[in-house]
Scaffold this motif. Structure first.
Motif, PDB file in Angstrom:
ATOM      1  N   PRO A  10       0.828  -1.211   0.000  1.00  0.00           N
ATOM      2  CA  PRO A  10       0.000   0.000   0.000  1.00  0.00           C
ATOM      3  C   PRO A  10       0.867   1.268   0.000  1.00  0.00           C
ATOM      4  CG  PRO A  10       0.024  -0.986   2.176  1.00  0.00           C
ATOM      5  CD  PRO A  10       0.769  -1.919   1.268  1.00  0.00           C
ATOM      6  N   GLU A  11       0.297   2.353  -0.491  1.00  0.00           N
ATOM      7  CA  GLU A  11       1.017   3.622  -0.517  1.00  0.00           C
ATOM      8  C   GLU A  11       1.110   4.224   0.885  1.00  0.00           C
ATOM      9  OE1 GLU A  11       1.395   5.919  -3.593  1.00  0.00           O
ATOM     10  OE2 GLU A  11       0.944   4.342  -5.030  1.00  0.00           O
ATOM     11  N   LEU A  12       0.037   4.115   1.656  1.00  0.00           N
ATOM     12  CA  LEU A  12      -0.011   4.664   3.007  1.00  0.00           C
ATOM     13  C   LEU A  12       0.486   3.610   3.987  1.00  0.00           C
ATOM     14  CD1 LEU A  12      -0.865   7.012   4.834  1.00  0.00           C
ATOM     15  CD2 LEU A  12      -3.144   5.993   4.931  1.00  0.00           C
ATOM     16  N   ARG A  13       1.603   3.946   4.690  1.00  0.00           N
ATOM     17  CA  ARG A  13       2.219   2.980   5.606  1.00  0.00           C
ATOM     18  C   ARG A  13       2.739   3.698   6.834  1.00  0.00           C
ATOM     19  NH1 ARG A  13       6.517  -0.358   2.153  1.00  0.00           N
ATOM     20  NH2 ARG A  13       6.458  -1.756   3.939  1.00  0.00           N
ATOM     21  N   PHE A  14       3.006   2.913   7.881  1.00  0.00           N
ATOM     22  CA  PHE A  14       3.684   3.459   9.049  1.00  0.00           C
ATOM     23  C   PHE A  14       5.120   3.780   8.662  1.00  0.00           C
ATOM     24  CE2 PHE A  14       0.350   0.948  11.148  1.00  0.00           C
ATOM     25  CZ  PHE A  14      -0.146   1.912  12.016  1.00  0.00           C
ATOM     26  N   GLY A  15       5.698   4.811   9.304  1.00  0.00           N
ATOM     27  CA  GLY A  15       7.082   5.180   9.045  1.00  0.00           C
ATOM     28  C   GLY A  15       8.034   4.064   9.459  1.00  0.00           C
ATOM     29  N   GLY A  16       9.173   4.006   8.793  1.00  0.00           N
ATOM     30  CA  GLY A  16      10.202   3.043   9.157  1.00  0.00           C
ATOM     31  C   GLY A  16      10.110   1.723   8.412  1.00  0.00           C
ATOM     32  N   PHE A  17       9.120   1.563   7.569  1.00  0.00           N
ATOM     33  CA  PHE A  17       8.986   0.311   6.816  1.00  0.00           C
ATOM     34  C   PHE A  17       9.129   0.606   5.331  1.00  0.00           C
ATOM     35  CE2 PHE A  17       6.504  -0.371  10.692  1.00  0.00           C
ATOM     36  CZ  PHE A  17       7.118  -1.526  11.169  1.00  0.00           C
ATOM     37  N   SER A  18      10.014  -0.118   4.662  1.00  0.00           N
ATOM     38  CA  SER A  18      10.223   0.120   3.239  1.00  0.00           C
ATOM     39  C   SER A  18      10.197  -1.151   2.397  1.00  0.00           C
ATOM     40  CB  SER A  18      11.561   0.843   3.020  1.00  0.00           C
ATOM     41  OG  SER A  18      12.629   0.069   3.547  1.00  0.00           O
ATOM     42  N   GLU A  19      10.189  -2.318   3.048  1.00  0.00           N
ATOM     43  CA  GLU A  19      10.152  -3.570   2.298  1.00  0.00           C
ATOM     44  C   GLU A  19       8.845  -3.701   1.532  1.00  0.00           C
ATOM     45  OE1 GLU A  19      10.730  -7.201   4.488  1.00  0.00           O
ATOM     46  OE2 GLU A  19      12.266  -6.272   5.730  1.00  0.00           O
ATOM     47  N   GLU A  20       8.941  -4.255   0.328  1.00  0.00           N
ATOM     48  CA  GLU A  20       7.738  -4.537  -0.449  1.00  0.00           C
ATOM     49  C   GLU A  20       6.976  -5.672   0.220  1.00  0.00           C
ATOM     50  OE1 GLU A  20       6.403  -3.123  -3.377  1.00  0.00           O
ATOM     51  OE2 GLU A  20       7.847  -1.553  -2.882  1.00  0.00           O
ATOM     52  N   TRP A  21       5.661  -5.617   0.134  1.00  0.00           N
ATOM     53  CA  TRP A  21       4.833  -6.692   0.649  1.00  0.00           C
ATOM     54  C   TRP A  21       4.845  -7.836  -0.360  1.00  0.00           C
ATOM     55  CZ3 TRP A  21      -0.235  -5.018   3.461  1.00  0.00           C
ATOM     56  CH2 TRP A  21       0.065  -4.054   4.430  1.00  0.00           C
ATOM     57  N   ALA A  22       4.743  -9.043   0.134  1.00  0.00           N
ATOM     58  CA  ALA A  22       4.720 -10.214  -0.733  1.00  0.00           C
ATOM     59  C   ALA A  22       3.292 -10.729  -0.865  1.00  0.00           C
ATOM     60  CB  ALA A  22       5.595 -11.310  -0.141  1.00  0.00           C
ATOM     61  N   GLN A  23       2.987 -11.265  -2.017  1.00  0.00           N
ATOM     62  CA  GLN A  23       1.685 -11.909  -2.170  1.00  0.00           C
ATOM     63  C   GLN A  23       1.891 -13.396  -1.887  1.00  0.00           C
ATOM     64  OE1 GLN A  23      -0.558 -12.038  -5.988  1.00  0.00           O
ATOM     65  NE2 GLN A  23      -2.107 -10.966  -4.766  1.00  0.00           N
ATOM     66  N   LYS A  24       1.117 -13.897  -0.917  1.00  0.00           N
ATOM     67  CA  LYS A  24       1.235 -15.292  -0.511  1.00  0.00           C
ATOM     68  C   LYS A  24      -0.148 -15.924  -0.449  1.00  0.00           C
ATOM     69  CE  LYS A  24       5.448 -14.669   2.113  1.00  0.00           C
ATOM     70  NZ  LYS A  24       6.170 -14.967   3.345  1.00  0.00           N
ATOM     71  N   THR A  25      -0.176 -17.216  -0.644  1.00  0.00           N
ATOM     72  CA  THR A  25      -1.441 -17.947  -0.570  1.00  0.00           C
ATOM     73  C   THR A  25      -1.733 -18.327   0.874  1.00  0.00           C
ATOM     74  OG1 THR A  25      -0.400 -20.109  -0.841  1.00  0.00           O
ATOM     75  CG2 THR A  25      -1.090 -18.943  -2.868  1.00  0.00           C
TER      76      THR A  25
END
Length: 190
Positions: A10-25
């Motif tokens: 998502p574009e809106l995130r808490f500060g301090g996090f930059s890793e991309e989210w993974a899509q998982k089943t």
């Protein structure tokens, strides 16, 4: 840059996090996805005492309602240990009008489910609360509604739950999001 429709972070995130989210089943984020069975098919009746038997009537939007508990003999529980519940299991209604409703099993008492309630046991590397909130998102609920079989009684299969796609951040970001959403829920409840 990833196209907007393929972006999992998502574009809106808490500060301090930059890793991309993974899509998982669902299968990738769980240790177990299963369901119980019907006691009447096997000759068992409800009792006043015994082991708590969780049905779709008990699974509400975000909470387990045991104001009218059902119990079954220990003998049936012993035959159905595959659907035995642990504290922190996510319960999901997979049959009927309440399809998609989910809650956390937050009790320490022995219990198990019937065939209309799936048990979703999240791997320790993921936040149980985060995954439970994911299930309550409108995006996931729309997917669940779209995967129902067109039978006389709508239902989701365990395969549907195993194949369901989740956007998953790092464990620390999951914890932060879950804590924030939990605080919001507590304020709304108060």
């Amino acid at each position: 840059m990833v196209a907007a429709e393929k972006r999992h972070t998502p574009e809106l995130r808490f500060g301090g996090f930059s890793e991309e989210w993974a899509q998982k089943t669902g299968a990738e984020i769980t240790d177990k996805i299963t369901k119980g069975s019907s006691p009447t098919w096997q000759g068992f009746e409800y009792t006043k005492q015994g082991v708590l038997f969780v049905t779709s009537e008990n699974v509400r939007d975000g909470f387990l309602d045991v104001s009218k508990p059902k119990y079954l003999p220990v003998e049936f529980y012993d035959k159905q240990k595959n659907s035995s519940l642990r504290f922190g299991d996510i319960l999901i209604n997979i049959v009927g009008a309440s399809i998609g409703r989910c809650c956390l099993y937050s009790r320490n008492e022995r219990a198990f489910t019937n065939q209309a309630v799936a048990l979703f046991r999240v791997k320790e590397s993921n936040s149980i609360d985060f995954v439970a909130y994911c299930y309550q998102q409108s995006r996931i609920q729309k997917i669940i509604s779209g995967t129902q079989s067109e039978s006389a009684r709508p239902n989701l299969s365990l395969t549907d739950l195993r194949e369901l796609q989740f956007n998953i951040p790092s464990p620390s970001e999951q914890q932060k999001i879950a804590a924030f959403l939990g605080a919001v829920d507590n304020k709304l409840t108060a």
